[in-house]
Every structure is written in C-alpha cells, then in structure tokens.
Design an enzyme around this catalytic site. Structure first.
Site, PDB file in Angstrom:
ATOM      1  N   LYS A 203       0.810  -1.298  -0.079  1.00 35.66           N
ATOM      2  CA  LYS A 203       0.010   0.039   0.045  1.00 35.66           C
ATOM      3  C   LYS A 203       1.029   1.145  -0.191  1.00 35.66           C
ATOM      4  O   LYS A 203       2.138   1.091   0.358  1.00 35.66           O
ATOM      5  CB  LYS A 203      -1.040  -0.101   1.135  1.00 35.66           C
ATOM      6  N   ARG A 238      -3.395 -10.263   4.892  1.00 32.80           N
ATOM      7  CA  ARG A 238      -3.838 -10.314   3.365  1.00 32.80           C
ATOM      8  C   ARG A 238      -2.842  -9.628   2.451  1.00 32.80           C
ATOM      9  O   ARG A 238      -2.400  -8.466   2.489  1.00 32.80           O
ATOM     10  CB  ARG A 238      -5.229  -9.550   3.098  1.00 32.80           C
TER      11      ARG A 238
HETATM   12  N1  HH2 Z   1      -7.391  -4.087   0.574  1.00 30.34           N
HETATM   13  C1  HH2 Z   1      -7.635  -4.274  -0.736  1.00 30.34           C
HETATM   14  C2  HH2 Z   1      -8.715  -4.937  -1.189  1.00 30.34           C
HETATM   15  N2  HH2 Z   1      -9.450  -5.724  -0.303  1.00 30.34           N
HETATM   16  N3  HH2 Z   1      -9.986  -6.538   1.915  1.00 30.34           N
HETATM   17  C3  HH2 Z   1      -9.647  -6.420   3.250  1.00 30.34           C
HETATM   18  N4  HH2 Z   1     -10.305  -7.261   4.238  1.00 30.34           N
HETATM   19  N5  HH2 Z   1      -8.517  -5.515   3.876  1.00 30.34           N
HETATM   20  C4  HH2 Z   1      -7.697  -4.799   2.961  1.00 30.34           C
HETATM   21  O1  HH2 Z   1      -6.773  -4.315   3.538  1.00 30.34           O
HETATM   22  C5  HH2 Z   1      -8.073  -4.906   1.430  1.00 30.34           C
HETATM   23  C6  HH2 Z   1      -9.144  -5.595   1.076  1.00 30.34           C
HETATM   24  C7  HH2 Z   1      -6.872  -3.452  -1.511  1.00 30.34           C
HETATM   25  O2  HH2 Z   1      -5.759  -3.977  -2.105  1.00 30.34           O
HETATM   26  P1  HH2 Z   1      -5.920  -4.663  -3.550  1.00 30.34           P
HETATM   27  O3  HH2 Z   1      -7.079  -5.768  -3.582  1.00 30.34           O
HETATM   28  O4  HH2 Z   1      -4.331  -5.248  -3.955  1.00 30.34           O
HETATM   29  O5  HH2 Z   1      -6.318  -3.456  -4.526  1.00 30.34           O
HETATM   30  P2  HH2 Z   1      -7.304  -3.139  -5.462  1.00 30.34           P
HETATM   31  O6  HH2 Z   1      -8.666  -2.754  -4.438  1.00 30.34           O
HETATM   32  O7  HH2 Z   1      -7.222  -1.914  -6.117  1.00 30.34           O
HETATM   33  O8  HH2 Z   1      -7.855  -4.306  -6.279  1.00 30.34           O
END
Ligand code: HH2
Length: 260
Positions: A203, A238
């Site tokens: 992040k 995660r």
């Molecule tokens: N962060 C993201 C997405 N889902 N779910 C939980 N429970 N906690 C988190 O911190 C979290 C999440 C964001 O990361 P990412 O999936 O890599 O990115 P994007 O939302 O752009 O797909």
C-alpha cells in the site's frame, strides 16, 4: 491470505490477471507458496477507483472461485455486493470479505443463512473519495468501536461470533499517520477477542516511508508489517507476495510464541 485480483485496474497488480485462466493459475501458485486462503476480487477499491456493476464483477470472479474451490483451496470473495457474494458462495467460496463492513444488511443475512465466514473491514468514505481528507479523534478507538458495532449487527443477523474476522482497513480513508498508529496499536484490536486481519500489502503508505514508487517493489516492506502484525497477535494477513510474508510470519510467530 493471498490476493487474486481479477481486475484491469487494481493498484498493485491491475491487469495482470484479467482473464480467468491467468487468475486461476495465480491462485494455485499462491496456495503453493503457502497461502491458507485465497481472496478473489473483481472490483478495484484503490483510491479514486470507479465501481463496477454486479454482472461484470460476477463474470470476472465466479469462474475463478469455482475452479480454485474445485482444486481444494479455501476461497474468500472480496466483494460488497450481495449478488456477487451469493454467486461466489454457490461456486464454492467459504468466506465473504466485505470492505464496506457489512453496510448492506442483506449481506449479513446471506452470510448468516449460509454459515460462511465474514471479514468486516472499516473504511471512511468510499474508494472514490476516501483519501481526500480523512479525520479521526482517536483512530484506533473509533475503528474498534465501529467494527464491534458491525460485528454485533452481524450476530443479530445470524452470523456466529466465531465466524467473524475484523479488519481496520489499512489505507481506506487513512493518512500515513493513521495507518502507522493503527499498526502500532494492533493489540488494542486483538483484545476484542475477534480474530484480526490486516491488509497492508504494497500500500501507498509503504511507498511514502521507503520511497519505493512501484507497488510491486514493496514486498519487503510488506513483510516487515506482517512480522509486526503476527507478533501483535493478528490472525490473518492479506498479501500479494505470499512467500515473503509467510516466511516473515513464521519467524515472528516462533519468536512471539516461543515456538521453533
Ligand atoms: N485491501 C484491498 C482490497 N481488499 N480487504 C480487506 N479485508 N482488507 C484490506 O486491507 C483490503 C481488502 C486493496 O488491495 P488490492 O486488492 O490489492 O487492490 P485493489 O482494491 O485496487 O484491487
């Protein structure tokens, strides 16, 4: 928990696995690398991102969930939409990861009725606007109280207490200082008795600290947060790069639990 983004626009790996076949291979590789759960998502929540419709999200996510569940993996679905969660649970997912923290009561009903697991995450605002000007008096206390109230609501709607995981939502409507304070004060969330999950992987705050601009280059900083989170008693991390965080978690666990 390993991240499988079936999206064209995720912040760290957008467009890498836009087709089901590539996402399935990625999920299998994450399990091979030591993920106990794979989290499949079809809508980016990065700051400034636009929402997608339920049909689009389902067409991205369901084939991947089905195949990974068929392969014997524990699959969670990263969605805020009841229709997507319902399809994913039918396709074999066992956990709903809801970044809105159960904002739609029907989501809580669905999880209650199906007996699935539920991750409730905190977010201030919406992905489009959440980083504009996030404010808290006491970021940890406010997020803890929010998560506990949503967990209670989920309980009222039939979700068993042992099936609920709470997540402070690193980067979701939080400044660098908010994120750091949350990570420093994780034990205050752990004492709630609910399993705590942390998603700090790649992040922006890690880029601010280290100067690494490319999110894909932030796996070592991510592993540092994994070690500290595990030492603080966090149950689930995660992450995008499972191998580095798995190793960091094993060392942190051995030291903090005096196990070798
Ligand atoms: N962060 C993201 C997405 N889902 N779910 C939980 N429970 N906690 C988190 O911190 C979290 C999440 C964001 O990361 P990412 O999936 O890599 O990115 P994007 O939302 O752009 O797909």
């Amino acid at each position: 928990m390993g991240v499988v983004n079936v999206t064209p626009d995720s912040f760290s790996d957008g467009g890498l696995h836009p087709r089901p076949g590539a996402a399935i291979d990625h999920g299998l590789a994450l399990a091979e690398a030591g993920a106990d759960i794979v989290d499949v998502g079809g809508e980016s929540t990065r700051p400034g991102s636009e929402p997608v419709g339920g049909d689009v999200e389902k067409s991205r996510v369901l084939p991947v969930v089905e195949e990974l569940a068929r392969a014997g993996l524990v699959v969670s679905v990263d969605t805020t939409k009841v229709e997507v969660a319902e399809g994913a649970l039918e396709a074999g997912a066992e956990i709903v990861n809801d970044v809105s923290g159960g904002a739609d009561p029907e989501m809580l009903d669905l999880v209650g009725q199906t007996g699935a697991g539920l991750v409730l995450m905190h977010m201030q605002g919406t992905p489009r606007t959440m980083q504009d000007d996030p404010r808290y008096d006491d970021v940890v206390a406010e997020i803890r109280d929010f998560l506990l109230s949503r967990a209670a609501l989920a309980g009222d709607r039939g979700v068993g207490r042992s099936r609920i995981v709470l997540d402070p939502g690193i980067g979701f409507g939080k400044t660098l200082q908010h994120n750091l304070e949350l990570l420093r004060r994780l034990p205050e969330l752990v004492v709630t008795g609910y399993p705590i999950m942390v998603g700090s992987s790649r992040k922006a705050f890690l880029g601010k600290i280290t100067g690494i601009e490319d999110p894909a280059g932030r796996d070592v900083p991510t592993a540092a947060t994994t070690a500290l989170a595990v030492a603080a008693g966090v149950a689930v991390v995660r992450v995008h790069d499972v191998r580095s965080s798995r190793l960091a978690a094993e060392v942190a666990w051995a030291i903090s639990r005096l196990q070798t």
